[in-house]
Design an enzyme around this catalytic site. Sequence first.
Site, PDB file in Angstrom:
ATOM      1  N   ASP A  88      -1.426  -1.157   6.200  1.00 25.51           N
ATOM      2  CA  ASP A  88      -1.603  -0.510   7.577  1.00 25.51           C
ATOM      3  C   ASP A  88      -2.989   0.042   7.907  1.00 25.51           C
ATOM      4  O   ASP A  88      -3.289   0.015   9.074  1.00 25.51           O
ATOM      5  CB  ASP A  88      -0.716   0.588   7.723  1.00 25.51           C
ATOM      6  CG  ASP A  88      -1.093   2.066   7.272  1.00 25.51           C
ATOM      7  OD1 ASP A  88      -1.641   1.873   6.077  1.00 25.51           O
ATOM      8  OD2 ASP A  88      -1.065   3.109   8.006  1.00 25.51           O
ATOM      9  N   ASP A 122      -7.113  -2.003   4.069  1.00 22.54           N
ATOM     10  CA  ASP A 122      -5.926  -3.048   3.773  1.00 22.54           C
ATOM     11  C   ASP A 122      -6.368  -4.449   4.514  1.00 22.54           C
ATOM     12  O   ASP A 122      -5.834  -5.349   3.786  1.00 22.54           O
ATOM     13  CB  ASP A 122      -4.585  -2.718   4.356  1.00 22.54           C
ATOM     14  CG  ASP A 122      -4.235  -1.452   3.489  1.00 22.54           C
ATOM     15  OD1 ASP A 122      -4.623  -1.125   2.518  1.00 22.54           O
ATOM     16  OD2 ASP A 122      -3.526  -0.758   4.190  1.00 22.54           O
ATOM     17  N   ASP A 131       0.940  -1.094   0.068  1.00 20.77           N
ATOM     18  CA  ASP A 131      -0.090  -0.077  -0.251  1.00 20.77           C
ATOM     19  C   ASP A 131       1.112   1.139   0.016  1.00 20.77           C
ATOM     20  O   ASP A 131       2.040   1.127   0.220  1.00 20.77           O
ATOM     21  CB  ASP A 131      -0.915   0.092   1.290  1.00 20.77           C
ATOM     22  CG  ASP A 131      -1.710   1.247   1.302  1.00 20.77           C
ATOM     23  OD1 ASP A 131      -2.273   1.555   0.396  1.00 20.77           O
ATOM     24  OD2 ASP A 131      -1.960   1.749   2.429  1.00 20.77           O
TER      25      ASP A 131
END
Length: 634
Positions: free
Chosen positions: A525, A529, A334
Amino acid sequence: MDVDSTRTTEPSLQSSGPPKSGGRPSLATALRRYPVVALTVLAGVSVAVLLLAGQESPAQWVASIFALAVAVYQSVGMVRDILHGRWGIDILAVTAIVATVSVGEYIASLIIVLMLSGGAALEDFAASRATRELTSLLERAPRTAHRLNDAGESTDIPIAAVEVGDVLLVRPAEVVPVDALLLSASAMFDESALTGESLPVEHESGNPISSGALNGPAAIRIQATAREENSQYSRIIALVREASSSRAPVVRLADRYAVPFTIFALVLAGFAWFISGDPARFAQVLVVATPCPLLIAAPVAFLGGMSRAAKAGIIVKGAGTLEQISRVRTAAFDKTGTLTGGQPTLEDIRSVSLAPLELLNLAASAEQYSSHVLAAAIVTEALARGLSLDSTDNATEHATHGVSALFHDHTVLVGKQSFVAEHSADVQPTSLSAGQMAVYVGVDGHFAGTLIMRDPLRPEAAATLAALRTLGVTETVMLTGDADATARFIGDEVGITNIKSGLLPEDKVRLVNSLPQRLVMMVGDGVNDAPVLAAADVGIAMGAKGSTAASESADVVIMHDDLAKVADAVRVGRRTVRIAIESIWIGIALSVVLMFLAAAGNIPAVAGALSQEAVDLAAILNALRALTPGRKKR
């Protein structure tokens, strides 16, 4: 090896190991935990007394009957395992006992029984040594808290009774019981149990303090911001308890080694008997063919690897995960809060219909109901400028899109351009320079302006990706919901060429499942996600700032806000698997050498039994190397 053949799983944190107090077990405790060892020692003493008295025949009968009784006991579990399709090296152990008794090597039969039963103690010792860092996290968990009343008097209460807002006293060298804000002027904390960082950390009044931190030399006051079950240290404890619940594939592979090894040993022993014509040769070969490493060394290595990771602030949820991470070939990341620092700053307010500060005030009032890192940055900036935020009971976060809220007579939308454009007229894209991000704002059905943000790259990001490449991770991917220009700017900075931007959570899951180079590791995080962390072969959550949902969905949780720990996790996984396989083959190779020597008549049965224990010890000591960091390659 353990006489109880039903104990075929790897040692766990809940197994019957040494006392958690860390002291030596009492004699009574040792007798209860290892009864066959105690009986074997008693039988050995009886045989020695009889031999010293010149009663060799009674001594042989005592030793033989006891050894055969243990063989029968072992056979019960062995047959039960075989009926369930689990073939192990218990066949060799039982056959070796029967063979040594049959040829009159009753001293050797007693040594074999002692080695077998003593394997349980050896296993417990190795497992407790390997899980030292994991169990230390459990042992230091606080049980009580000191709650202060209005008069400043403290009362000890169970930690489960702490409520949000309670003012607590933390005495010197005590563990912070729940997540809290520091009320005292300043304090020093040892956060090594949470982050792996050994240096003390200084905090000032108003700073958040994580549960599990060890207070310094002065008593302090804190105000609870979470109950026990919602505090960070409780999450760590839950992860640690989960860490020993699975078996790694390489451990199950060790079970499969047992079948061909058993066949080879029996064939070699039979061949040695046939060539020599001496039935004692059959017993001598089998005495050295009962290697504990097949059952103990690999699990100990994996427990050691998980303990090593925990010391570095990396909680690995199971041995299977450690084996999986060693085979990762693709790493997906990410962007916001993972490759970037997760602390965006507001660079510009581009208002269309409102005064800039009014636009910021409305946006921040809505964003306080969002969990996104950009939302937190907007709220922080508004408060820093002295703005007073409005509150409402009518706010909704639309995951990965934005937030909507109703304040008095104003309907406010904050988020992505596409989200705001669905409900607001005249939304126009704004121009951005490299690395900038735009947060769009709509008020009462009309486009009101944009907030221009910047989230700088983590300083360790480029080095982390370079380290992963040296560890064999051949493909790196960025999966982000941000705009393509911003994503490509960050990708260029860290060397990621495969960039997928403007993604929804379901898009990330689909792309992770379609990546060709397996296994795939996903690092993220945020709450958005969680689905892709669960879908990846290995999900890694940056737990220091990440949401509970992300941490629960991940296989690995990094407690320190440091992306370099991702490469450390892969390094620990690869080293652990290498050591586990080494330990298995060390045991097999040394046993095979001893078997050929015994087949040639060079190792008597008693010497063979003692030699085999040395082989076991060598393999297990090698497995315990997983506790050490090893040497990093330049």
